[in-house]
Design an enzyme around this catalytic site. Structure first.
Site, short mmCIF file in Angstrom:
data_model
loop_
_atom_site.label_atom_id
_atom_site.label_comp_id
_atom_site.label_asym_id
_atom_site.label_seq_id
_atom_site.Cartn_x
_atom_site.Cartn_y
_atom_site.Cartn_z
N MET C 1 16.80 -9.72 60.01
CA MET C 1 17.40 -9.57 58.67
C MET C 1 18.85 -9.99 58.67
O MET C 1 19.75 -9.15 58.64
CB MET C 1 17.26 -8.14 58.18
CG MET C 1 17.66 -7.08 59.11
SD MET C 1 16.64 -5.65 58.75
CE MET C 1 15.00 -6.36 59.08
N PRO C 2 19.05 -11.27 58.70
CA PRO C 2 20.44 -11.76 58.81
C PRO C 2 21.21 -11.62 57.50
O PRO C 2 20.63 -11.58 56.42
CB PRO C 2 20.27 -13.24 59.15
CG PRO C 2 18.83 -13.43 59.50
CD PRO C 2 18.09 -12.36 58.77
N TYR C 3 22.52 -11.56 57.67
CA TYR C 3 23.45 -11.61 56.54
C TYR C 3 24.45 -12.72 56.85
O TYR C 3 25.09 -12.71 57.90
CB TYR C 3 24.16 -10.27 56.37
CG TYR C 3 25.31 -10.33 55.41
CD1 TYR C 3 25.08 -10.26 54.04
CD2 TYR C 3 26.61 -10.49 55.85
CE1 TYR C 3 26.14 -10.34 53.14
CE2 TYR C 3 27.67 -10.56 54.97
CZ TYR C 3 27.43 -10.49 53.62
OH TYR C 3 28.47 -10.57 52.73
#
Lengths: 83, 83, 83, 83, 83, 83
Positions: C1-3
């Site tokens: 779950m990259p930002y």
């Protein structure tokens, strides 16, 4: 002169993968916005699993619960779809 | 009430140097914007070399390539400038 | 779950270009780290020119000075390279 | 190659003051850590007063309450300190 | 789809406390802004004490000095308030 | 002395809602980590819809596509669940 910060969970990202991220995102900024690579910074942060929350819970718990939901949906659908 | 975030590569920055950065940037905000030190936060992040990219590559590779370019320019200029 | 946070100078980036950045960086994270697009956030910040500094000066001044240096180098090189 | 982000409340900071912040923080990084100005980025964010909280309330309310407390302390101290 | 970043000093925050922060801030965004937990990210950063500055000094020095000031005020007030 | 940054899409968040976020997240840090409100900063960023990406597309497109998927699933399930 873009600055890009990429945050991902700390799960064994290798130096080679990091170099691919750095190269890929810089190429993207060159291609889309004609930015100069020489003034494009990319900073990668690896975040420990217990420090990342989604759905109101830490990410590991979120993944377990998501798997449980998928399994449950599978059990609901099975009697309908089997002959 | 300013908030300042300083990101530098992790290359042996000492606690004394960090204190100098904290003091210096707080003084700057007092002098230029008349901010109160009591509500001025400074957060320093040291970033591993493999996590910092510039010129489309990790910073260590970037520095090696920059040195090579400088050496190459030196070799080009030398025959012109020598007597 | 990259930002992912992308900061660029505010110089007329279009909604179409922003969509390309969002798509491109998400594809990159899927390809390199096998991340799920559904939990990949991209946030773009456009920064006013007077709010971005490089070389110790605001970016517009930096660009003017860089052009001046290039022109000066050109004038130094010209007498050497012309027949 | 440092990256510095300065967040201050939006209260009429001028372009000249921003240039002083950019110059000052870059000089600081040169002096303390021997960083190169050419690869030092400074990004300034001005934050609207209603978007900045301290003491559990937006900053304007915080300032009003701090003034009230100071005035109250003054009233407590006055009878003691007067002749 | 909110993104929340919480920075605190590294002083033994437990995984349980982190989970409470993640749950609490997500609930808050659901309650106040009707956001979906599934697209709410929370990222916690623990910052070493020497990397956090306030009042122009690292946080440990700041705390010692604040205690000294409190003790000094106590000594000033004591002769006035005692019978 | 925590620092909290809340990023939400710009969709009419009121000053009152922002004050609730500031108060709520400060209370949370007091309750869970015994932090002092006086040194707790909260900064809220409202991000334009075209600047926020999820699922590889800007957020408005993402929402339209998510609604389409839900409608499609509804149409698949309907013949099964009706008498």
């Amino acid at each position: 002169m873009p600055y890009v910060n990429i945050k991902v969970t700390r799960e064994g990202v290798t130096a080679k993968q990091k170099a691919e991220l750095i190269g890929g995102v810089t190429d993207l900024l060159v291609r889309v916005l004609d930015k100069s690579p020489a003034t494009t910074f990319v900073v990668i942060d690896e975040v420990a699993l217990e420090d990342w929350g989604i759905g109101g819970v830490p990410v590991e718990q979120y993944r377990r619960e998501a798997e449980d939901r998928l399994r449950h949906i599978g059990q609901l659908v099975e009697p309908i779809t089997e002959d």
